[in-house]
Scaffold this active site. Sequence first.
Site, mmCIF file in Angstrom:
data_model
loop_
_atom_site.group_PDB
_atom_site.id
_atom_site.type_symbol
_atom_site.label_atom_id
_atom_site.label_comp_id
_atom_site.label_asym_id
_atom_site.label_seq_id
_atom_site.Cartn_x
_atom_site.Cartn_y
_atom_site.Cartn_z
ATOM 1 N N CYS A 1 -7.473 -32.156 -9.684
ATOM 2 C CA CYS A 1 -6.300 -32.726 -9.514
ATOM 3 C C CYS A 1 -5.813 -33.204 -11.427
ATOM 4 C CB CYS A 1 -6.051 -34.276 -9.207
ATOM 5 S SG CYS A 1 -7.696 -35.561 -9.352
ATOM 6 N N ASP B 1 -7.868 -35.472 -13.300
ATOM 7 C CA ASP B 1 -8.044 -36.859 -13.808
ATOM 8 C C ASP B 1 -10.053 -36.735 -13.959
ATOM 9 O OD1 ASP B 1 -5.639 -37.523 -12.805
ATOM 10 O OD2 ASP B 1 -6.143 -38.415 -10.982
ATOM 11 N N CYS C 1 -3.396 -39.114 -12.803
ATOM 12 C CA CYS C 1 -2.245 -39.706 -11.973
ATOM 13 C C CYS C 1 -2.340 -41.561 -11.885
ATOM 14 C CB CYS C 1 -3.039 -39.525 -10.668
ATOM 15 S SG CYS C 1 -3.833 -40.767 -9.685
ATOM 16 N N CYS D 1 -8.267 -41.550 -4.985
ATOM 17 C CA CYS D 1 -8.008 -42.139 -6.681
ATOM 18 C C CYS D 1 -8.677 -43.145 -7.165
ATOM 19 C CB CYS D 1 -6.710 -41.964 -7.321
ATOM 20 S SG CYS D 1 -5.610 -41.028 -6.540
HETATM 21 FE FE1 FES Z 1 -7.532 -37.423 -7.827
HETATM 22 FE FE2 FES Z 1 -5.742 -39.566 -8.851
HETATM 23 S S1 FES Z 1 -5.222 -37.423 -7.369
HETATM 24 S S2 FES Z 1 -7.415 -38.927 -8.502
#
Ligand code: FES
Length: 150
Positions: A35, A37, A60, A104
């Site tokens: 993702c 991050d 995100c 997350c």
């Molecule tokens: Fe994976 Fe936010 S989408 S940490």
Amino acid sequence: MESYSNKVMEHFKNPRNVGEMEKPDGIGHVGNPVCGDIMELYIRVKDNIITDAKFKTFGCGAAIATSSMVTELVKGKNLEEALKLTNQAVVDALDGLPKVKLHCSVLAEQALKRAIDDYLKKTTGKGLGLPETDPDHHEACEHELPEELK
Ligand code: FES
């Protein structure tokens, strides 16, 4: 679709304690290349108390909001208390997160644990014995951490 709480939005728009810390006592680095991050958390420790915490998060909104909240929550805590801080406590302090974004918040908890681990290794030579990678987050994201992010 579940929406974000006002607190999440507020911490996302005005994150607290953003930036690098000069000569931190501990650094926790965790990442999720799928993702995109990456979170780095810095702590300053004096007499077993976390006196300051800062973070840099590329990712995100939920990752930024949870990073911001975790740095607020740990300040003033001793290391034992800080280690007990769960991602759920961070989520609760933000008045919740949509279910699909809960993983997350795991990133924030792991970054904090790794920063404390780093501090303990540097000062006592003995860390927390954390695994090389963090299975929870990886399971959620179904990937492995690449070498350069370890
Ligand atoms: Fe994976 Fe936010 S989408 S940490």
